[in-house]
Design a protein around this motif. Sequence first.
Motif, PDB file in Angstrom:
ATOM      1  N   MET A 158     -20.261 -27.513  82.398  1.00 56.98           N
ATOM      2  CA  MET A 158     -19.795 -28.845  82.811  1.00 56.98           C
ATOM      3  C   MET A 158     -18.471 -29.192  82.126  1.00 56.98           C
ATOM      4  SD  MET A 158     -23.238 -31.203  83.219  1.00 56.98           S
ATOM      5  CE  MET A 158     -23.239 -31.568  81.496  1.00 56.98           C
ATOM      6  N   PHE A 159     -18.389 -28.946  80.823  1.00 56.04           N
ATOM      7  CA  PHE A 159     -17.148 -29.223  80.090  1.00 56.04           C
ATOM      8  C   PHE A 159     -16.009 -28.345  80.614  1.00 56.04           C
ATOM      9  CE2 PHE A 159     -20.015 -31.110  77.000  1.00 56.04           C
ATOM     10  CZ  PHE A 159     -19.302 -32.202  76.578  1.00 56.04           C
ATOM     11  N   MET A 160     -16.320 -27.082  80.842  1.00 55.38           N
ATOM     12  CA  MET A 160     -15.273 -26.163  81.286  1.00 55.38           C
ATOM     13  C   MET A 160     -14.815 -26.484  82.705  1.00 55.38           C
ATOM     14  SD  MET A 160     -16.383 -22.674  79.403  1.00 55.38           S
ATOM     15  CE  MET A 160     -14.764 -21.943  79.428  1.00 55.38           C
ATOM     16  N   LEU A 161     -15.737 -26.874  83.569  1.00 56.33           N
ATOM     17  CA  LEU A 161     -15.340 -27.257  84.927  1.00 56.33           C
ATOM     18  C   LEU A 161     -14.524 -28.548  84.918  1.00 56.33           C
ATOM     19  CD1 LEU A 161     -18.487 -26.349  87.055  1.00 56.33           C
ATOM     20  CD2 LEU A 161     -16.250 -25.200  87.016  1.00 56.33           C
ATOM     21  N   PHE A 162     -14.893 -29.486  84.046  1.00 54.75           N
ATOM     22  CA  PHE A 162     -14.115 -30.713  83.914  1.00 54.75           C
ATOM     23  C   PHE A 162     -12.682 -30.377  83.502  1.00 54.75           C
ATOM     24  CE2 PHE A 162     -12.467 -34.056  81.081  1.00 54.75           C
ATOM     25  CZ  PHE A 162     -12.343 -35.086  82.007  1.00 54.75           C
ATOM     26  N   ALA A 163     -12.540 -29.518  82.491  1.00 50.97           N
ATOM     27  CA  ALA A 163     -11.200 -29.120  82.038  1.00 50.97           C
ATOM     28  C   ALA A 163     -10.464 -28.394  83.156  1.00 50.97           C
ATOM     29  CB  ALA A 163     -11.299 -28.231  80.797  1.00 50.97           C
ATOM     30  N   PHE A 164     -11.172 -27.516  83.864  1.00 44.90           N
ATOM     31  CA  PHE A 164     -10.553 -26.779  84.965  1.00 44.90           C
ATOM     32  C   PHE A 164     -10.021 -27.735  86.031  1.00 44.90           C
ATOM     33  CE2 PHE A 164     -10.993 -24.906  89.218  1.00 44.90           C
ATOM     34  CZ  PHE A 164     -10.073 -23.875  89.097  1.00 44.90           C
ATOM     35  N   LYS A 177      -3.959 -29.613  76.596  1.00 42.06           N
ATOM     36  CA  LYS A 177      -4.331 -31.015  76.802  1.00 42.06           C
ATOM     37  C   LYS A 177      -5.680 -31.288  76.154  1.00 42.06           C
ATOM     38  CE  LYS A 177      -0.638 -31.610  79.127  1.00 42.06           C
ATOM     39  NZ  LYS A 177       0.486 -32.125  78.419  1.00 42.06           N
ATOM     40  N   TRP A 178      -5.995 -32.559  75.964  1.00 42.39           N
ATOM     41  CA  TRP A 178      -7.230 -32.936  75.271  1.00 42.39           C
ATOM     42  C   TRP A 178      -8.456 -32.360  75.947  1.00 42.39           C
ATOM     43  CZ3 TRP A 178     -11.157 -35.606  77.530  1.00 42.39           C
ATOM     44  CH2 TRP A 178     -10.855 -36.296  78.710  1.00 42.39           C
ATOM     45  N   PHE A 179      -8.467 -32.313  77.268  1.00 40.01           N
ATOM     46  CA  PHE A 179      -9.651 -31.825  77.972  1.00 40.01           C
ATOM     47  C   PHE A 179      -9.833 -30.321  77.774  1.00 40.01           C
ATOM     48  CE2 PHE A 179      -6.236 -33.176  80.861  1.00 40.01           C
ATOM     49  CZ  PHE A 179      -5.766 -31.960  81.340  1.00 40.01           C
ATOM     50  N   GLY A 180      -8.743 -29.592  77.637  1.00 39.82           N
ATOM     51  CA  GLY A 180      -8.832 -28.171  77.331  1.00 39.82           C
ATOM     52  C   GLY A 180      -9.325 -27.940  75.914  1.00 39.82           C
ATOM     53  N   LYS A 181      -8.836 -28.769  74.992  1.00 38.06           N
ATOM     54  CA  LYS A 181      -9.284 -28.665  73.600  1.00 38.06           C
ATOM     55  C   LYS A 181     -10.769 -28.998  73.483  1.00 38.06           C
ATOM     56  CE  LYS A 181      -4.785 -29.700  71.652  1.00 38.06           C
ATOM     57  NZ  LYS A 181      -3.943 -30.598  70.890  1.00 38.06           N
ATOM     58  N   ALA A 194      -6.253 -28.214  87.099  1.00 39.19           N
ATOM     59  CA  ALA A 194      -5.880 -27.970  88.496  1.00 39.19           C
ATOM     60  C   ALA A 194      -5.079 -29.152  89.043  1.00 39.19           C
ATOM     61  CB  ALA A 194      -7.125 -27.723  89.346  1.00 39.19           C
ATOM     62  N   LEU A 195      -5.514 -30.370  88.732  1.00 35.03           N
ATOM     63  CA  LEU A 195      -4.766 -31.559  89.163  1.00 35.03           C
ATOM     64  C   LEU A 195      -3.386 -31.593  88.511  1.00 35.03           C
ATOM     65  CD1 LEU A 195      -7.640 -34.223  89.030  1.00 35.03           C
ATOM     66  CD2 LEU A 195      -6.533 -33.285  91.093  1.00 35.03           C
ATOM     67  N   LEU A 196      -3.326 -31.251  87.236  1.00 37.70           N
ATOM     68  CA  LEU A 196      -2.045 -31.213  86.532  1.00 37.70           C
ATOM     69  C   LEU A 196      -1.124 -30.148  87.126  1.00 37.70           C
ATOM     70  CD1 LEU A 196      -0.196 -32.071  84.177  1.00 37.70           C
ATOM     71  CD2 LEU A 196      -1.428 -30.423  82.750  1.00 37.70           C
ATOM     72  N   PHE A 197      -1.649 -28.952  87.370  1.00 36.93           N
ATOM     73  CA  PHE A 197      -0.856 -27.873  87.973  1.00 36.93           C
ATOM     74  C   PHE A 197      -0.315 -28.326  89.327  1.00 36.93           C
ATOM     75  CE2 PHE A 197      -3.098 -23.990  85.822  1.00 36.93           C
ATOM     76  CZ  PHE A 197      -2.726 -24.467  84.585  1.00 36.93           C
ATOM     77  N   ARG A 198      -1.176 -28.934  90.125  1.00 32.17           N
ATOM     78  CA  ARG A 198      -0.769 -29.406  91.457  1.00 32.17           C
ATOM     79  C   ARG A 198       0.346 -30.446  91.345  1.00 32.17           C
ATOM     80  NH1 ARG A 198      -4.319 -32.817  95.598  1.00 32.17           N
ATOM     81  NH2 ARG A 198      -2.848 -32.812  97.311  1.00 32.17           N
ATOM     82  N   ARG A 199       0.181 -31.386  90.416  1.00 29.00           N
ATOM     83  CA  ARG A 199       1.192 -32.435  90.210  1.00 29.00           C
ATOM     84  C   ARG A 199       2.521 -31.818  89.772  1.00 29.00           C
ATOM     85  NH1 ARG A 199      -2.211 -35.591  87.775  1.00 29.00           N
ATOM     86  NH2 ARG A 199      -1.705 -34.932  85.658  1.00 29.00           N
ATOM     87  N   LEU A 200       2.474 -30.858  88.870  1.00 31.07           N
ATOM     88  CA  LEU A 200       3.700 -30.206  88.402  1.00 31.07           C
ATOM     89  C   LEU A 200       4.398 -29.453  89.538  1.00 31.07           C
ATOM     90  CD1 LEU A 200       2.498 -28.873  84.934  1.00 31.07           C
ATOM     91  CD2 LEU A 200       4.176 -30.682  85.337  1.00 31.07           C
TER      92      LEU A 200
END
Length: 183
Positions: free
Chosen positions: A159-165, A122-126, A169-175
């Motif tokens: 900060m960037f890595m925690l944001f992506a995390f 996802k964009w936030f991971g990139k 985490a929200l995406l994993f939970r939703r899935l």
Amino acid sequence: MKLNIPNTLSLIRILLIPLFLWKFLSADTQLDYTFSAAILAVSGFTDTVDGAIARKFNMITQLGKILDPLADKLTLASVITALWIKRPYLWWLCALLILKELLMLVGGLRLHTRKVTIEGSKWFGKLATVMFYIIMIVIVAVPVLEDHTIAGLLLFLLMFMLFAFLQYALLFRRLLTNMHHNE
């Protein structure tokens, strides 16, 4: 199993890790640090290019889905650990960055065991990956940076890595929630 171009680039990224570690951990001249940063830059470039090639030319494979994130995790953990070795006082920041990657790995394995897939990064991971490479290249290339400057750069990266995390985490939970509702 035949290696295509993206998988070969991921494999090259993995093979660059010992070269980076050897050069960076034994560095004692500016040229050594510059060469170490160049190795890291090549790694970052191959990370960007392998995914783009895979998507554009429909070269996405099961092997690539394993090799690419494996190369990402191994590179990050290796670079952070090498920095930790060079500057032991940064242990807590380095430990947080590695812990984040381990938690991502556990989350990904949990999804995998439940046959839930995420289609691509996802964009936030990139964004977090790009920031990792930029910040680490600067830290590696400029060994005369003050300790507080390095700590500030790593906090910025964190900060960037925690944001992506948190986003993952929200995406994993939703899935996982959607999977339970579909059962």
